[in-house]
Scaffold this motif. Structure first.
Motif: not given
Length: 444
Positions: A395-396, A399-400, A403, A405, A407-408, A411-412
């Motif tokens: 899911k991260c 999101d990345a 977005e 991103s 940072e996301k 995180q993933a």
């Protein structure tokens, strides 16, 4: 009953799997009549070569079926009944990168699992959305897309967010391949198996395997703990043409010895035996090289043989579970048969403890306009913890992508069980950003 002949579009027509899928469709004959098969790919040169083999298959098995080969979405999808999606964004060159970059950092290098799967997912999300939009613009309103494109878990999550009402069903042939092996162990046809299963794509467990109502898990557990997910003859002869698959099915032996409750999906080896997988991997020759040097070369050799009119090639390739499964799913949906298959769908309470929007792999009955899932219920702490960690990594990643991103994305990669630390995750991510220029969305 006269069945309406179907128009099938295959997105990713240049795949090594295309001819097998077409043959599987045509071998169903009047049970699943086909009017047209349309191959669609953005790589015209590759698809034109594969089309030589597909044309041979069509003329051999069903010369009345019309074959169309195109790079134009409108031509491919107009009035289609089904779109079979099997795109590989970046082709095998990028798969090789997905596998070799993590291995340079001491992590699992695999196309759909770990860092490689995250990289592949980032490449695939937006091309899949474009395919869905083409389907919705040109195909019949009743058209279904059956998606084989990997990594299916990430693709399914992104599609569920961006096109939640699209008629897309994500499927995977690995559970079916496992069922084939389990059936071989039991000495029955795989269609005789009645299974229960739960998890995420490439990340799940068989909880029941029945034949004629009799539970076979105890028998299978005992066998797998001794021989892995292979028959005794296969263990003795190592008869599979690709040694990596022998190793894959053999690795279920230690998994089953450690965690004997359920039968694992073979891909769990990458998460639960990551250190051993890396130790036995060749960072200079990965599965991508094996495929290019074997399956892909074999296909192009057959195409050249056909082009030179050099005899028959039928005995040189077979219809595997990949082609059979997608044909079975399409037939169940086309004629509202409501047959039971494993598919990837929104959780909506099927597995207790997971979010409703988790895309889970579970059994379901497949009808013409609806999928009827079978409730799983509660799973114990070990499985719940495994599922939550993998789900949130995926899911991260989505999101990345959505977005843009960095940072996301970090995180993933950090959450993924195959990567030992955030610092290693960052090193792999940064190298993959460079390797995927032109494929990934920009991350800031």
């Amino acid at each position: 009953m006269n069945k309406q002949a179907q128009i099938i579009a295959i997105a990713g027509g240049g795949s090594t799997y295309t001819a097998g899928i077409v043959k599987a469709l045509l071998m169903k004959g009047e049970d699943f009549p086909v009017a047209e098969i349309r191959l669609y790919d953005i790589d015209k040169a590759r698809q034109d070569k594969v089309a030589i083999l597909v044309d041979y298959v069509v003329k051999t098995h069903a010369p009345q079926v019309k074959l169309i080969v195109t790079t134009e979405p409108e031509v491919a999808f107009s009035q289609a009944d089904f779109v079979f999606a099997q795109i590989r964004v970046g082709q095998y060159k990028m798969r090789e990168s997905d596998e070799k970059i993590p291995l340079r950092h001491g992590c699992v290098g695999q196309e759909t699992c770990g860092a490689g799967g995250l990289a592949y997912g980032m490449r695939t999300i937006f091309p899949m959305i474009a395919l869905i939009d083409f389907m919705e613009r040109y195909a019949k309103a009743t058209c279904w897309m059956l998606n084989y494109s990997n990594p299916a878990a990430i693709v399914a999550d992104a599609v569920n967010r961006l096109r939640p009402n699209a008629r897309v069903l994500n499927i995977c042939d690995m559970p079916v391949a496992i069922q084939r092996n389990l059936a071989n162990i039991l000495g029955v046809n795989r269609y005789a198996l009645d299974v229960e299963y739960f998890g995420l794509n490439h990340y799940g467990w068989f909880t029941s395997v029945k034949v004629d109502g009799e539970e076979k898990i105890p028998q299978l557990r005992e066998h797998i703990q001794k021989f892995g997910m292979l028959t005794e003859k296969e263990v003795e002869n190592a008869c599979h043409s690709e040694p990596s698959w022998i190793k894959t099915f053999s690795n279920t032996q230690p998994l089953m010895q450690m965690f004997p409750e359920y039968i694992p999906n073979t891909y769990l080896q990458y998460y639960l035996m990551a250190d051993e997988i890396v130790a036995h991997s060749n960072p200079d020759r990965t599965r991508a090289n094996e495929v290019m040097e074997n399956r892909e070369k074999k296909m192009f050799d057959m195409i050249e043989q056909i082009r030179l009119s050099d005899g028959k090639v039928e005995d040189k390739f077979h219809v595997g579970v990949h082609g059979e499964f997608i044909a079975d799913v399409a037939m169940s949906m086309a004629y509202d048969l409501r047959q039971k298959w494993l598919v990837i769908i929104p959780n909506n309470g099927l597995i207790k403890g997971l979010p409703d929007d988790a895309m889970v792999e579970v059994p379901a009955l497949l009808g013409r306009d609806k999928v009827y899932p079978i409730q799983v219920g509660n799973v114990s702490h070990f499985y719940q913890g495994m599922l939550q960690q993998q789900l949130m990594s995926e899911k991260c990643l989505v999101d990345a992508a959505l977005e843009g991103s960095y940072e996301k994305a970090l995180q993933a990669f950090t959450l993924n069980k195959t990567i030992p630390s955030a610092s290693v995750a960052r090193q792999i991510l940064d190298e993959m950003i460079e390797a995927n220029k032109g494929y990934w969305p920009e991350l800031k």
